[in-house]
Design a protein around this motif. Structure first.
Motif, mmCIF file in Angstrom:
data_model
loop_
_atom_site.group_PDB
_atom_site.id
_atom_site.type_symbol
_atom_site.label_atom_id
_atom_site.label_comp_id
_atom_site.label_asym_id
_atom_site.label_seq_id
_atom_site.Cartn_x
_atom_site.Cartn_y
_atom_site.Cartn_z
ATOM 1 N N VAL A 69 -76.388 -116.009 -19.262
ATOM 2 C CA VAL A 69 -76.113 -116.302 -20.668
ATOM 3 C C VAL A 69 -75.173 -115.249 -21.234
ATOM 4 C CG1 VAL A 69 -78.321 -117.493 -21.035
ATOM 5 C CG2 VAL A 69 -78.173 -115.059 -21.451
ATOM 6 N N ASP A 70 -74.424 -115.622 -22.261
ATOM 7 C CA ASP A 70 -73.482 -114.679 -22.854
ATOM 8 C C ASP A 70 -73.994 -114.116 -24.182
ATOM 9 O OD1 ASP A 70 -73.147 -116.859 -24.469
ATOM 10 O OD2 ASP A 70 -71.009 -117.110 -24.086
ATOM 11 N N CYS A 71 -75.296 -114.133 -24.362
ATOM 12 C CA CYS A 71 -75.916 -113.571 -25.561
ATOM 13 C C CYS A 71 -76.816 -112.405 -25.142
ATOM 14 C CB CYS A 71 -76.717 -114.643 -26.290
ATOM 15 S SG CYS A 71 -77.507 -114.032 -27.781
ATOM 16 N N LYS A 72 -76.297 -111.197 -25.289
ATOM 17 C CA LYS A 72 -77.042 -110.010 -24.862
ATOM 18 C C LYS A 72 -78.336 -109.846 -25.645
ATOM 19 C CE LYS A 72 -76.458 -105.136 -23.751
ATOM 20 N NZ LYS A 72 -77.858 -104.967 -23.605
ATOM 21 N N GLU A 73 -78.316 -110.197 -26.910
ATOM 22 C CA GLU A 73 -79.521 -110.077 -27.733
ATOM 23 C C GLU A 73 -80.649 -110.958 -27.184
ATOM 24 O OE1 GLU A 73 -81.052 -110.597 -32.332
ATOM 25 O OE2 GLU A 73 -78.926 -110.822 -31.889
ATOM 26 N N LEU A 74 -80.316 -112.139 -26.709
ATOM 27 C CA LEU A 74 -81.322 -113.027 -26.126
ATOM 28 C C LEU A 74 -81.947 -112.397 -24.884
ATOM 29 C CD1 LEU A 74 -82.810 -115.744 -25.960
ATOM 30 C CD2 LEU A 74 -80.852 -116.589 -24.646
ATOM 31 N N VAL A 75 -81.110 -111.881 -24.000
ATOM 32 C CA VAL A 75 -81.613 -111.250 -22.774
ATOM 33 C C VAL A 75 -82.474 -110.039 -23.127
ATOM 34 C CG1 VAL A 75 -80.977 -110.110 -20.620
ATOM 35 C CG2 VAL A 75 -79.673 -112.086 -21.406
ATOM 36 N N ASP A 76 -82.024 -109.233 -24.098
ATOM 37 C CA ASP A 76 -82.796 -108.062 -24.522
ATOM 38 C C ASP A 76 -84.153 -108.472 -25.088
ATOM 39 O OD1 ASP A 76 -80.726 -106.444 -23.740
ATOM 40 O OD2 ASP A 76 -79.953 -106.119 -25.772
ATOM 41 N N ARG A 77 -84.180 -109.563 -25.845
ATOM 42 C CA ARG A 77 -85.451 -110.017 -26.419
ATOM 43 C C ARG A 77 -86.371 -110.607 -25.354
ATOM 44 N NH1 ARG A 77 -85.033 -112.323 -32.464
ATOM 45 N NH2 ARG A 77 -83.852 -110.600 -33.335
ATOM 46 N N ILE A 78 -85.807 -111.288 -24.385
ATOM 47 C CA ILE A 78 -86.641 -111.860 -23.321
ATOM 48 C C ILE A 78 -87.310 -110.751 -22.524
ATOM 49 C CG2 ILE A 78 -86.560 -113.081 -21.105
ATOM 50 C CD1 ILE A 78 -84.548 -114.999 -22.404
ATOM 51 N N TYR A 79 -86.561 -109.709 -22.182
ATOM 52 C CA TYR A 79 -87.100 -108.640 -21.348
ATOM 53 C C TYR A 79 -87.615 -107.444 -22.156
ATOM 54 C CZ TYR A 79 -85.356 -111.117 -17.295
ATOM 55 O OH TYR A 79 -85.135 -112.059 -16.330
ATOM 56 N N GLY A 80 -87.435 -107.471 -23.467
ATOM 57 C CA GLY A 80 -87.862 -106.354 -24.296
ATOM 58 C C GLY A 80 -89.362 -106.324 -24.516
ATOM 59 N N PRO A 81 -89.877 -105.149 -24.896
ATOM 60 C CA PRO A 81 -91.321 -104.993 -25.072
ATOM 61 C C PRO A 81 -91.834 -105.417 -26.450
ATOM 62 C CG PRO A 81 -90.241 -102.903 -25.408
ATOM 63 C CD PRO A 81 -89.156 -103.898 -25.018
ATOM 64 N N LEU A 82 -90.939 -105.760 -27.357
ATOM 65 C CA LEU A 82 -91.352 -106.053 -28.726
ATOM 66 C C LEU A 82 -91.973 -107.442 -28.851
ATOM 67 C CD1 LEU A 82 -88.212 -104.677 -30.597
ATOM 68 C CD2 LEU A 82 -90.401 -103.538 -30.235
ATOM 69 N N ALA A 83 -92.926 -107.559 -29.761
ATOM 70 C CA ALA A 83 -93.527 -108.860 -30.068
ATOM 71 C C ALA A 83 -92.540 -109.660 -30.921
ATOM 72 C CB ALA A 83 -94.830 -108.666 -30.810
ATOM 73 N N HIS A 84 -92.628 -110.967 -30.834
ATOM 74 C CA HIS A 84 -91.692 -111.852 -31.540
ATOM 75 C C HIS A 84 -92.489 -112.714 -32.520
ATOM 76 C CE1 HIS A 84 -88.968 -110.595 -28.386
ATOM 77 N NE2 HIS A 84 -89.845 -111.005 -27.499
ATOM 78 N N PHE A 85 -92.294 -112.480 -33.822
ATOM 79 C CA PHE A 85 -93.051 -113.192 -34.836
ATOM 80 C C PHE A 85 -92.138 -114.095 -35.666
ATOM 81 C CE2 PHE A 85 -95.277 -109.134 -34.145
ATOM 82 C CZ PHE A 85 -96.466 -109.636 -33.638
ATOM 83 N N SER A 86 -91.556 -115.084 -35.028
ATOM 84 C CA SER A 86 -90.707 -116.046 -35.719
ATOM 85 C C SER A 86 -90.659 -117.309 -34.874
ATOM 86 C CB SER A 86 -89.289 -115.478 -35.901
ATOM 87 O OG SER A 86 -88.663 -115.341 -34.634
ATOM 88 N N GLU A 87 -89.972 -118.340 -35.373
ATOM 89 C CA GLU A 87 -89.828 -119.564 -34.574
ATOM 90 C C GLU A 87 -89.062 -119.274 -33.295
ATOM 91 O OE1 GLU A 87 -88.632 -123.266 -36.290
ATOM 92 O OE2 GLU A 87 -89.535 -122.712 -38.197
ATOM 93 N N VAL A 88 -88.019 -118.476 -33.402
ATOM 94 C CA VAL A 88 -87.257 -118.094 -32.217
ATOM 95 C C VAL A 88 -88.140 -117.270 -31.291
ATOM 96 C CG1 VAL A 88 -85.275 -116.778 -31.385
ATOM 97 C CG2 VAL A 88 -85.051 -118.196 -33.424
ATOM 98 N N GLY A 89 -88.977 -116.428 -31.874
ATOM 99 C CA GLY A 89 -89.890 -115.603 -31.093
ATOM 100 C C GLY A 89 -90.847 -116.433 -30.268
ATOM 101 N N ALA A 90 -91.307 -117.561 -30.820
ATOM 102 C CA ALA A 90 -92.198 -118.449 -30.065
ATOM 103 C C ALA A 90 -91.486 -119.015 -28.847
ATOM 104 C CB ALA A 90 -92.703 -119.570 -30.963
ATOM 105 N N THR A 91 -90.223 -119.368 -29.011
ATOM 106 C CA THR A 91 -89.438 -119.883 -27.882
ATOM 107 C C THR A 91 -89.214 -118.794 -26.843
ATOM 108 O OG1 THR A 91 -88.328 -121.441 -29.349
ATOM 109 C CG2 THR A 91 -87.269 -121.002 -27.238
#
Length: 72
Positions: free
Chosen positions: A19-41
């Motif tokens: 993928v060409d979205c670094k933020e997406l890759v960082d969020r997938i492999y990052g340690p932070l919890a995701h509290f949004s609709e995107v976070g659920a995905t």
């Protein structure tokens, strides 16, 4: 028997999603919890990646990835 052999073959294949979205890759492999609709995905993606250790998600810059970018 054919199904068992096919399943073994699929399980042994390594699949890399580029993928060409670094933020997406960082969020997938990052340690932070995701509290949004995107976070659920993203959490769903994490669960899939945990279920299939041969699947990876990698960041690629848009310029070298022009073939995929032109299809999008």
């Amino acid at each position: 028997m054919f199904c068992a052999d096919s399943l073994r073959m699929v399980i042994s294949v390594f699949i890399c999603f580029k993928v060409d979205c670094k933020e997406l890759v960082d969020r997938i492999y990052g340690p932070l919890a995701h509290f949004s609709e995107v976070g659920a995905t993203i959490s769903d993606c994490n669960n899939i990646l945990l279920s299939f250790p041969n699947f990876t998600v990698k960041f690629v810059k848009r310029q070298p990835n022009m073939a995929a970018h032109s299809l999008a």
